[in-house]
Structures are given as C-alpha cells and as structure tokens.
Design an enzyme around this catalytic site. Structure first.
Site, mmCIF file in Angstrom:
data_model
loop_
_atom_site.group_PDB
_atom_site.id
_atom_site.type_symbol
_atom_site.label_atom_id
_atom_site.label_comp_id
_atom_site.label_asym_id
_atom_site.label_seq_id
_atom_site.Cartn_x
_atom_site.Cartn_y
_atom_site.Cartn_z
ATOM 1 N N HIS A 203 15.688 30.626 -31.153
ATOM 2 C CA HIS A 203 14.386 30.748 -30.498
ATOM 3 C C HIS A 203 13.594 31.982 -30.925
ATOM 4 C CE1 HIS A 203 15.440 27.414 -27.951
ATOM 5 N NE2 HIS A 203 16.563 28.012 -27.645
ATOM 6 N N HIS B 28 11.178 25.560 -31.700
ATOM 7 C CA HIS B 28 12.094 26.143 -30.715
ATOM 8 C C HIS B 28 11.496 27.296 -29.922
ATOM 9 C CE1 HIS B 28 15.257 23.466 -31.805
ATOM 10 N NE2 HIS B 28 15.204 23.845 -33.062
ATOM 11 N N ASP C 43 6.303 24.030 -29.017
ATOM 12 C CA ASP C 43 6.853 22.685 -28.873
ATOM 13 C C ASP C 43 5.994 21.835 -27.933
ATOM 14 O OD1 ASP C 43 8.865 23.417 -30.597
ATOM 15 O OD2 ASP C 43 10.489 23.195 -29.151
#
Length: 168
Positions: A27, A117, A122
C-alpha cells in the site's frame, strides 16, 4: 449521483498497533503516516452516515464488506442495510474478461491508473469501471445480480434491474 461525485471522504486510520511490513510494501503506507491519524472508532459514525440509504459498490464485495462489518462491530455500530453491488460478480456473469481483477478490467476498458492498492485511487478506478458497466447494461438486463448479499448480512434490499438501482 447522475455520474457526478457528490461527496468524498478519505483518511488514513491509526491501526492502534504495528503495521504488517507486507501491507506497508503493497500500500505504500508507513507506520509514521498513520500514527497521528484518527482511530476507526472515532470515524465510525461518519462511515455509518455515509453508508446509510446508499448503495455500496465494491469489487469482491464479500471481502470488502467483511472488513467494514468487522470494524463497525468493534466500534459498536451495526452495518447499515443497503444494496451491495459487486462489480466482480457482474464481470464474471456478464463479461468475458480474460482475468477479473479490478486492475485488469480497468486496463481492458482503457481506464488510466495512477497506482494500485491505495483506497482513494482504487475507488476512483472502481467508479469508472462501474460507470462503463452501467453503460454496457443500459437498463436492458433484468437481474437479481445487481447486488451481493454477503453471508453475514441478514437483510438486503432487492434490486431487480440496474435502472432500479439508479433510482435509489
């Protein structure tokens, strides 16, 4: 609403403990980035407010909803009852993508991506995929697959057509 963003909410959340190194790599979020962020319990009322009376669009909804339900439960809030639209289920049922990951579908549909991510990115990609799905359906397909009812959710409003969904 009508293809326009009416509200956005985004924040990092303090995990109240050490972050998994693998999650940090995937992330790009570090422990330092979250240590002064709010704890979920403080944000739970806002999350409930944002979900109430809305449809939730996810890609692999059972996975996403399980996290939302768990966090809300730990914070002392029930998961709001709402239609849940799973673009993964729709992709599998109605489209012949070679692979069904959000990234692959977005790429196939010509949707630009600035990095995976991270929740905010997203969500923007997912909204563009969903818009393209809606245009492809154009209200033609009667389906009870416009939502997904995760096993742990007891009530979900049924939506018979995607047009019905747009009228929520």
């Amino acid at each position: 609403r009508d293809g326009k963003v009416i509200e956005e909410f985004s924040t990092l959340i303090n995990p109240e403990g050490p972050m998994d190194p693998g999650a940090q790599r995937i992330h790009g979020i570090t422990q330092e980035m979250v240590e002064h962020s709010p704890k979920f319990k403080r944000l739970a009322p806002k999350v409930v407010e944002l979900l109430e009376g809305k449809a939730l669009v996810c890609h692999n909804a059972s996975f996403d909803v399980s996290f939302i339900q768990a966090e809300l439960s730990w914070a002392g809030y029930p998961m709001p009852v709402m239609p849940i639209i799973d673009t993964l289920s729709l992709a599998r049922r109605y489209f012949g993508f070679e692979r069904n990951s959000l990234g692959f579908i977005a790429q196939t549909l010509g949707i630009e991506n600035s990095g995976w991510h991270r929740a905010g990115n997203d969500v923007h990609i997912l909204s563009k995929v969903f818009e393209k799905f809606l245009k492809a359906f154009a209200g033609k397909f009667e389906t009870d697959c416009a939502y997904l009812k995760p096993p742990s959710m007891k009530k979900v409003r049924r939506v018979k057509t995607l047009d019905d969904l747009l009228r929520l």
